[in-house]
Design an enzyme around this catalytic site. Sequence first.
Site, mmCIF file in Angstrom:
data_model
loop_
_atom_site.group_PDB
_atom_site.id
_atom_site.type_symbol
_atom_site.label_atom_id
_atom_site.label_comp_id
_atom_site.label_asym_id
_atom_site.label_seq_id
_atom_site.Cartn_x
_atom_site.Cartn_y
_atom_site.Cartn_z
ATOM 1 N N GLN A 152 -2.787 -11.753 7.604
ATOM 2 C CA GLN A 152 -3.700 -11.408 6.520
ATOM 3 C C GLN A 152 -3.631 -9.944 6.140
ATOM 4 O O GLN A 152 -4.141 -9.540 5.087
ATOM 5 C CB GLN A 152 -5.132 -11.753 6.917
ATOM 6 N N CYS A 158 -9.709 -13.482 6.426
ATOM 7 C CA CYS A 158 -9.545 -14.473 7.492
ATOM 8 C C CYS A 158 -10.177 -15.807 7.128
ATOM 9 O O CYS A 158 -9.675 -16.868 7.501
ATOM 10 C CB CYS A 158 -10.135 -13.949 8.791
ATOM 11 N N HIS A 292 -15.150 -13.095 12.725
ATOM 12 C CA HIS A 292 -13.765 -13.417 12.374
ATOM 13 C C HIS A 292 -13.605 -14.930 12.318
ATOM 14 O O HIS A 292 -14.131 -15.649 13.173
ATOM 15 C CB HIS A 292 -12.821 -12.819 13.421
ATOM 16 N N ASN A 308 -4.565 -17.785 14.903
ATOM 17 C CA ASN A 308 -5.111 -16.599 14.253
ATOM 18 C C ASN A 308 -4.266 -16.252 13.029
ATOM 19 O O ASN A 308 -3.250 -16.886 12.747
ATOM 20 C CB ASN A 308 -5.139 -15.439 15.247
#
EC number: 3.4.22.2
Length: 345
Positions: A152, A158, A292, A308
């Site tokens: 990102q 995110c 997050h 992630n």
Amino acid sequence: MAMIPSISKLLFVAICLFVYMGLSFGDFSIVGYSQNDLTSTERLIQLFESWMLKHNKIYKNIDEKIYRFEIFKDNLKYIDETNKKNNSYWLGLNVFADMSNDEFKEKYTGSIAGNYTTTELSYEEVLNDGDVNIPEYVDWRQKGAVTPVKNQGSCGSCWAFSAVVTIEGIIKIRTGNLNEYSEQELLDCDRRSYGCNGGYPWSALQLVAQYGIHYRNTYPYEGVQRYCRSREKGPYAAKTDGVRQVQPYNEGALLYSIANQPVSVVLEAAGKDFQLYRGGIFVGPCGNKVDHAVAAVGYGPNYILIKNSWGTGWGENGYIRIKRGTGNSYGVCGLYTSSFYPVKN
């Protein structure tokens, strides 16, 4: 590890030049360290140069490079001390090894908007692990339902990446086709979220259920919010049929959902151990102040597998395993706080 004093700019440049000329431009896929690396400035600089090469780090001037080297040394000391504790996880010289924790928190966390859940969506009540019959292991990567890890960048997007992972997964499960879809489209077009300043995975999922989403190569990621260009990109590539919420604070409910498809989840990622995570089953330290969004793409007997959006230079090639079965209703790092998944008939 003995503290090594700061060095002069001239000496630093001289050692860097000597080390650079001696480096082998081979495979630095894993930049590790030994105790010998901690004994001299020259060895530390050689380690730093190898790490820079691996992660394509370029600094604007020598002053910044020295500044980053000092942070790198401090982080290495912390990594070494933490790894000696024989935890179930270990830290390493990942892509964030030249960043202070304060800088890391400012750039890479805090991108979940305050109201990270919603009362608009219902959920199926699942009381505990014993109420559901699910496999012992699930890994949607092995079933071909997960695309490569993305990055990102410094944009707080995110929430969009988290949503897209679940869309890619359910489309693969329902149609047999694995495609990459556009995070940038959600970043530009979800008006309830705040672009690079944070957002809501559930809102992004609702947008795709209402309108649809384009392929990633049609609407590529730019890392900045622009105007919504969906109409300029032609017909949508895919559309879902709704969004469901996982029962909050319930590990069994989350496992049940993950067994059926990838799920959008949130967690607290601001800690130094999370920043420097290299591998193993993460148990904290961390709290429940979620900041997050990520995606749960599997689980095992004692962990939940998380994809992630910080690139492959962090964690287990972009993934982290979070400890489960602790009895904490919030989950480690608040993982059970707020979870959603798309519906595709």
